[in-house]
Design a protein around this motif. Structure first.
Motif, PDB file in Angstrom:
ATOM      1  N   SER A 130       0.843  -1.193   0.000  1.00 19.29           N
ATOM      2  CA  SER A 130       0.000   0.000   0.000  1.00 19.29           C
ATOM      3  C   SER A 130       0.880   1.246   0.000  1.00 19.29           C
ATOM      4  O   SER A 130       2.054   1.202   0.401  1.00 19.29           O
ATOM      5  CB  SER A 130      -0.897   0.000   1.238  1.00 19.29           C
ATOM      6  N   ALA A 131       0.305   2.349  -0.430  1.00 15.50           N
ATOM      7  CA  ALA A 131       1.065   3.603  -0.457  1.00 15.50           C
ATOM      8  C   ALA A 131       1.519   4.037   0.938  1.00 15.50           C
ATOM      9  O   ALA A 131       2.664   4.476   1.097  1.00 15.50           O
ATOM     10  CB  ALA A 131       0.265   4.696  -1.151  1.00 15.50           C
ATOM     11  N   PRO A 132       0.674   3.914   1.982  1.00 14.66           N
ATOM     12  CA  PRO A 132       1.170   4.288   3.314  1.00 14.66           C
ATOM     13  C   PRO A 132       2.359   3.429   3.764  1.00 14.66           C
ATOM     14  O   PRO A 132       3.308   3.941   4.364  1.00 14.66           O
ATOM     15  CB  PRO A 132      -0.033   4.067   4.229  1.00 14.66           C
ATOM     16  N   LEU A 133       2.322   2.146   3.439  1.00 10.06           N
ATOM     17  CA  LEU A 133       3.430   1.271   3.803  1.00 10.06           C
ATOM     18  C   LEU A 133       4.674   1.616   2.981  1.00 10.06           C
ATOM     19  O   LEU A 133       5.788   1.681   3.508  1.00 10.06           O
ATOM     20  CB  LEU A 133       3.048  -0.199   3.621  1.00 10.06           C
ATOM     21  N   TYR A 134       4.493   1.865   1.685  1.00 13.72           N
ATOM     22  CA  TYR A 134       5.609   2.282   0.822  1.00 13.72           C
ATOM     23  C   TYR A 134       6.224   3.572   1.357  1.00 13.72           C
ATOM     24  O   TYR A 134       7.444   3.701   1.431  1.00 13.72           O
ATOM     25  CB  TYR A 134       5.120   2.472  -0.617  1.00 13.72           C
ATOM     26  N   THR A 135       5.380   4.509   1.757  1.00 14.03           N
ATOM     27  CA  THR A 135       5.859   5.774   2.323  1.00 14.03           C
ATOM     28  C   THR A 135       6.652   5.520   3.589  1.00 14.03           C
ATOM     29  O   THR A 135       7.732   6.091   3.778  1.00 14.03           O
ATOM     30  CB  THR A 135       4.670   6.718   2.600  1.00 14.03           C
ATOM     31  N   ASP A 136       6.128   4.654   4.441  1.00 20.01           N
ATOM     32  CA  ASP A 136       6.840   4.337   5.690  1.00 20.01           C
ATOM     33  C   ASP A 136       8.190   3.686   5.402  1.00 20.01           C
ATOM     34  O   ASP A 136       9.206   4.074   5.987  1.00 20.01           O
ATOM     35  CB  ASP A 136       5.966   3.425   6.559  1.00 20.01           C
ATOM     36  N   TYR A 137       8.213   2.716   4.499  1.00 22.50           N
ATOM     37  CA  TYR A 137       9.480   2.072   4.130  1.00 22.50           C
ATOM     38  C   TYR A 137      10.464   3.104   3.567  1.00 22.50           C
ATOM     39  O   TYR A 137      11.635   3.125   3.931  1.00 22.50           O
ATOM     40  CB  TYR A 137       9.256   0.987   3.071  1.00 22.50           C
ATOM     41  N   THR A 138       9.955   3.934   2.668  1.00 18.64           N
ATOM     42  CA  THR A 138      10.812   4.929   2.014  1.00 18.64           C
ATOM     43  C   THR A 138      11.400   5.904   3.016  1.00 18.64           C
ATOM     44  O   THR A 138      12.610   6.135   3.038  1.00 18.64           O
ATOM     45  CB  THR A 138      10.006   5.699   0.938  1.00 18.64           C
ATOM     46  N   MET A 139      10.539   6.480   3.825  1.00 21.58           N
ATOM     47  CA  MET A 139      11.009   7.500   4.758  1.00 21.58           C
ATOM     48  C   MET A 139      11.913   6.908   5.843  1.00 21.58           C
ATOM     49  O   MET A 139      12.883   7.542   6.243  1.00 21.58           O
ATOM     50  CB  MET A 139       9.830   8.252   5.361  1.00 21.58           C
ATOM     51  N   SER A 140      11.614   5.709   6.276  1.00 17.32           N
ATOM     52  CA  SER A 140      12.474   5.052   7.274  1.00 17.32           C
ATOM     53  C   SER A 140      13.854   4.749   6.683  1.00 17.32           C
ATOM     54  O   SER A 140      14.885   4.988   7.325  1.00 17.32           O
ATOM     55  CB  SER A 140      11.832   3.760   7.776  1.00 17.32           C
ATOM     56  N   TYR A 141      13.873   4.228   5.468  1.00 15.99           N
ATOM     57  CA  TYR A 141      15.131   3.919   4.785  1.00 15.99           C
ATOM     58  C   TYR A 141      15.971   5.186   4.614  1.00 15.99           C
ATOM     59  O   TYR A 141      17.171   5.203   4.931  1.00 15.99           O
ATOM     60  CB  TYR A 141      14.835   3.282   3.426  1.00 15.99           C
ATOM     61  N   ILE A 142      15.348   6.247   4.127  1.00 18.17           N
ATOM     62  CA  ILE A 142      16.085   7.497   3.898  1.00 18.17           C
ATOM     63  C   ILE A 142      16.556   8.087   5.225  1.00 18.17           C
ATOM     64  O   ILE A 142      17.710   8.525   5.337  1.00 18.17           O
ATOM     65  CB  ILE A 142      15.231   8.503   3.098  1.00 18.17           C
ATOM     66  N   GLN A 143      15.684   8.103   6.228  1.00 16.33           N
ATOM     67  CA  GLN A 143      16.066   8.637   7.543  1.00 16.33           C
ATOM     68  C   GLN A 143      17.277   7.894   8.100  1.00 16.33           C
ATOM     69  O   GLN A 143      18.183   8.498   8.661  1.00 16.33           O
ATOM     70  CB  GLN A 143      14.879   8.539   8.512  1.00 16.33           C
ATOM     71  N   GLU A 144      17.268   6.581   7.928  1.00 17.35           N
ATOM     72  CA  GLU A 144      18.393   5.766   8.388  1.00 17.35           C
ATOM     73  C   GLU A 144      19.697   6.189   7.698  1.00 17.35           C
ATOM     74  O   GLU A 144      20.736   6.324   8.344  1.00 17.35           O
ATOM     75  CB  GLU A 144      18.092   4.293   8.085  1.00 17.35           C
TER      76      GLU A 144
END
Length: 177
Positions: A70-84
């Motif tokens: 889902s887009a919310p999950l994709y957003t969470d994965y994306t933002m978590s990966y980038i933040q890391e």
């Protein structure tokens, strides 16, 4: 506003530092905009992450497997990966004189790819919501600056941005690209 002037490397500035500074700023702004739209981007409204041309964006997991989500999950994965990545001193050093790692440009390109896909999803799936919230001037300015910067430093592939080329041309001419 001239987004080209905002994007070019200032005289005497280290390119890796300029990329880092702008990458962090784009991340924060896109995260803020995405968060403002989170009530519209739900697992019900966006069971998959879609973009222009009805393309589906998949997340690539740690084993290299593409995962449709889902887009919310994709957003969470994306933002978590980038933040890391952004908080990893080995990747984005903050101490004066620290060297950027080998492969740094590849990581910045990867960040830009993910951020572009998030912006593309917002345009494709939520532009009416954005207009209702009167956020479209902010999104358009951010997008024009992001794409101009990405092209200035070859951080975005034309194949990835092609579905939004009409929008890119219109916005970048408006912001004097």
């Amino acid at each position: 506003m001239d987004v080209k002037t905002l994007s070019v490397l200032p005289k005497g500035m280290d390119e890796a530092e300029w990329l880092a500074s702008n990458t962090i700023t784009f991340f924060k702004n896109i995260n803020l905009l995405s968060s403002a739209l989170s009530e519209f981007c739900t697992t019900r409204t966006c069971p998959t992450t879609r973009g222009p041309g009805d393309v589906t964006y998949c997340w690539t997991d740690d084993q290299g497997k593409k995962v449709r989500c889902s887009a919310p999950l994709y957003t969470d994965y994306t933002m978590s990966y980038i933040q890391e990545l952004l908080t990893d001193e080995q990747v984005f050093p903050t101490k004066a004189g620290s060297a950027f790692p080998r492969g740094y440009l590849f990581l910045v390109q990867r960040i830009f790819l993910y951020l572009f896909r998030m912006l593309a999803h917002l345009y494709w799936a939520h532009f009416q919501d954005i207009v209702r919230m009167d956020l479209h001037p902010h999104l358009n300015t951010l997008f024009a600056h992001f794409v101009t910067f990405g092209r200035e430093f070859e951080l975005l592939e034309l194949a990835e941005t092609a579905p939004l080329e009409d929008l890119i041309s219109a916005l970048c001419s408006q912001y004097r690209y």
